[in-house]
Design a protein around this motif. Structure first.
Motif, PDB file in Angstrom:
ATOM      1  N   LEU A 295      22.099  32.611  10.463  1.00 28.14           N
ATOM      2  CA  LEU A 295      20.685  32.487  10.091  1.00 28.14           C
ATOM      3  C   LEU A 295      20.355  31.054   9.692  1.00 28.14           C
ATOM      4  N   ASP A 296      19.117  30.662   9.915  1.00 29.86           N
ATOM      5  CA  ASP A 296      18.680  29.362   9.412  1.00 29.86           C
ATOM      6  C   ASP A 296      18.590  29.445   7.885  1.00 29.86           C
ATOM      7  N   GLU A 297      18.521  28.298   7.239  1.00 28.78           N
ATOM      8  CA  GLU A 297      18.587  28.220   5.770  1.00 28.78           C
ATOM      9  C   GLU A 297      17.514  29.060   5.070  1.00 28.78           C
ATOM     10  N   LYS A 298      16.282  28.965   5.534  1.00 32.10           N
ATOM     11  CA  LYS A 298      15.198  29.702   4.883  1.00 32.10           C
ATOM     12  C   LYS A 298      15.381  31.209   5.033  1.00 32.10           C
ATOM     13  N   THR A 299      15.709  31.650   6.235  1.00 35.49           N
ATOM     14  CA  THR A 299      15.913  33.083   6.461  1.00 35.49           C
ATOM     15  C   THR A 299      17.093  33.582   5.648  1.00 35.49           C
ATOM     16  N   PHE A 300      18.151  32.793   5.584  1.00 32.05           N
ATOM     17  CA  PHE A 300      19.328  33.136   4.785  1.00 32.05           C
ATOM     18  C   PHE A 300      18.935  33.369   3.325  1.00 32.05           C
ATOM     19  N   LEU A 301      18.189  32.430   2.754  1.00 32.09           N
ATOM     20  CA  LEU A 301      17.803  32.540   1.345  1.00 32.09           C
ATOM     21  C   LEU A 301      16.850  33.709   1.107  1.00 32.09           C
ATOM     22  N   LEU A 302      15.892  33.900   2.011  1.00 31.87           N
ATOM     23  CA  LEU A 302      14.955  35.013   1.855  1.00 31.87           C
ATOM     24  C   LEU A 302      15.681  36.356   1.963  1.00 31.87           C
ATOM     25  N   THR A 303      16.672  36.427   2.827  1.00 32.08           N
ATOM     26  CA  THR A 303      17.466  37.649   2.965  1.00 32.08           C
ATOM     27  C   THR A 303      18.252  37.925   1.693  1.00 32.08           C
ATOM     28  N   ARG A 304      18.834  36.888   1.124  1.00 31.32           N
ATOM     29  CA  ARG A 304      19.581  37.052  -0.135  1.00 31.32           C
ATOM     30  C   ARG A 304      18.657  37.496  -1.266  1.00 31.32           C
ATOM     31  N   LEU A 305      17.453  36.927  -1.318  1.00 23.53           N
ATOM     32  CA  LEU A 305      16.502  37.336  -2.354  1.00 23.53           C
ATOM     33  C   LEU A 305      16.077  38.789  -2.167  1.00 23.53           C
ATOM     34  N   ALA A 306      15.902  39.197  -0.925  1.00 21.01           N
ATOM     35  CA  ALA A 306      15.561  40.595  -0.649  1.00 21.01           C
ATOM     36  C   ALA A 306      16.691  41.519  -1.106  1.00 21.01           C
TER      37      ALA A 306
ATOM     38  N   ILE B 246      14.201  25.815  -3.739  1.00 20.56           N
ATOM     39  CA  ILE B 246      13.347  24.630  -3.867  1.00 20.56           C
ATOM     40  C   ILE B 246      13.713  23.605  -2.801  1.00 20.56           C
ATOM     41  N   LYS B 247      15.010  23.367  -2.618  1.00 19.72           N
ATOM     42  CA  LYS B 247      15.463  22.390  -1.619  1.00 19.72           C
ATOM     43  C   LYS B 247      15.115  22.808  -0.195  1.00 19.72           C
ATOM     44  N   ALA B 248      15.019  24.109   0.048  1.00 22.08           N
ATOM     45  CA  ALA B 248      14.659  24.610   1.383  1.00 22.08           C
ATOM     46  C   ALA B 248      13.144  24.625   1.597  1.00 22.08           C
ATOM     47  N   ASP B 249      12.389  24.183   0.597  1.00 19.09           N
ATOM     48  CA  ASP B 249      10.921  24.137   0.673  1.00 19.09           C
ATOM     49  C   ASP B 249      10.289  25.510   0.900  1.00 19.09           C
ATOM     50  N   LEU B 250      10.907  26.534   0.335  1.00 18.75           N
ATOM     51  CA  LEU B 250      10.287  27.856   0.403  1.00 18.75           C
ATOM     52  C   LEU B 250       9.113  27.890  -0.565  1.00 18.75           C
ATOM     53  N   THR B 251       8.063  28.572  -0.175  1.00 17.06           N
ATOM     54  CA  THR B 251       6.864  28.639  -1.006  1.00 17.06           C
ATOM     55  C   THR B 251       6.818  29.943  -1.790  1.00 17.06           C
ATOM     56  N   ALA B 252       5.986  29.957  -2.815  1.00 16.09           N
ATOM     57  CA  ALA B 252       5.776  31.185  -3.578  1.00 16.09           C
ATOM     58  C   ALA B 252       5.239  32.279  -2.661  1.00 16.09           C
TER      59      ALA B 252
ATOM     60  N   GLN C  81       5.949  32.728   0.488  1.00 17.17           N
ATOM     61  CA  GLN C  81       7.055  33.270   1.276  1.00 17.17           C
ATOM     62  C   GLN C  81       7.886  34.250   0.441  1.00 17.17           C
ATOM     63  N   LEU C  82       8.087  33.917  -0.823  1.00 13.74           N
ATOM     64  CA  LEU C  82       8.815  34.834  -1.708  1.00 13.74           C
ATOM     65  C   LEU C  82       8.021  36.120  -1.903  1.00 13.74           C
ATOM     66  N   GLN C  83       6.716  35.988  -2.075  1.00 17.53           N
ATOM     67  CA  GLN C  83       5.858  37.168  -2.208  1.00 17.53           C
ATOM     68  C   GLN C  83       5.894  37.999  -0.930  1.00 17.53           C
ATOM     69  N   ASP C  84       5.885  37.340   0.220  1.00 19.08           N
ATOM     70  CA  ASP C  84       5.940  38.063   1.493  1.00 19.08           C
ATOM     71  C   ASP C  84       7.207  38.917   1.600  1.00 19.08           C
ATOM     72  N   VAL C  85       8.334  38.382   1.110  1.00 17.30           N
ATOM     73  CA  VAL C  85       9.576  39.155   1.129  1.00 17.30           C
ATOM     74  C   VAL C  85       9.426  40.397   0.260  1.00 17.30           C
ATOM     75  N   LEU C  86       8.849  40.230  -0.923  1.00 16.90           N
ATOM     76  CA  LEU C  86       8.665  41.382  -1.812  1.00 16.90           C
ATOM     77  C   LEU C  86       7.710  42.406  -1.204  1.00 16.90           C
ATOM     78  N   VAL C  87       6.671  41.936  -0.547  1.00 19.74           N
ATOM     79  CA  VAL C  87       5.744  42.840   0.133  1.00 19.74           C
ATOM     80  C   VAL C  87       6.455  43.585   1.258  1.00 19.74           C
ATOM     81  N   ALA C  88       7.280  42.863   2.018  1.00 18.05           N
ATOM     82  CA  ALA C  88       7.979  43.465   3.155  1.00 18.05           C
ATOM     83  C   ALA C  88       8.964  44.546   2.729  1.00 18.05           C
ATOM     84  N   ILE C  89       9.628  44.347   1.605  1.00 17.50           N
ATOM     85  CA  ILE C  89      10.647  45.316   1.185  1.00 17.50           C
ATOM     86  C   ILE C  89      10.104  46.416   0.284  1.00 17.50           C
ATOM     87  N   ALA C  90       8.872  46.273  -0.196  1.00 17.37           N
ATOM     88  CA  ALA C  90       8.300  47.260  -1.129  1.00 17.37           C
ATOM     89  C   ALA C  90       8.357  48.695  -0.609  1.00 17.37           C
ATOM     90  N   PRO C  91       8.001  48.968   0.645  1.00 15.37           N
ATOM     91  CA  PRO C  91       8.057  50.356   1.113  1.00 15.37           C
ATOM     92  C   PRO C  91       9.473  50.932   1.149  1.00 15.37           C
TER      93      PRO C  91
END
Length: 118
Positions: A26-37, A57-63, A65-75
């Motif tokens: 996975l690319d860095e951003k997807t890797f981090l978002l997956t770990r957060l999920a 922060i170093k991967a320049d992920l935005t708030a 994008q983090l919210q989108d992950v939480l929205v995606a996994i909520a169901p």
């Protein structure tokens, strides 16, 4: 034979993370978002998110994008886990900010002391 360390648990976790990064395509951003999920799905404590603040922060992920992950996994994981994750992420950010402020204060104090000696 492995060498002794003062932080064997942290060293093991770091080694596992490095191994995971090296074996993952996975690319860095997807890797981090997956770990957060995954952290959200298992209702991890704030300290678990704290280890990810700097890389996020170093991967320049935005708030957003983090919210989108939480929205995606909520169901899948449910409202309680998502709200818990949001709280823990906020706590981890607060800890990071407090540590940075304390470090800045210590540096300013050290600088002021060195100036007063000259």
């Amino acid at each position: 034979m492995a060498t002794r360390s003062d932080t064997p648990v942290l060293d093991t976790l770091a080694a596992m993370t490095v191994d995971s990064i090296e074996r993952c395509g996975l690319d860095e951003k997807t890797f981090l978002l997956t770990r957060l999920a995954a952290l959200a799905a298992m209702d991890a404590p704030a300290i678990s998110y704290l280890a990810h603040v700097d890389p996020v922060i170093k991967a320049d992920l935005t708030a957003e994008q983090l919210q989108d992950v939480l929205v995606a996994i909520a169901p899948v994981v449910g409202t309680a886990r998502v709200m818990s994750a949001a709280t823990h992420i906020t706590e981890a950010l607060g800890i990071t900010i407090a540590l940075a402020e304390a470090e800045a204060e210590a540096m300013a104090e050290t600088e002021a002391q060195s100036r007063s000696k000259t």
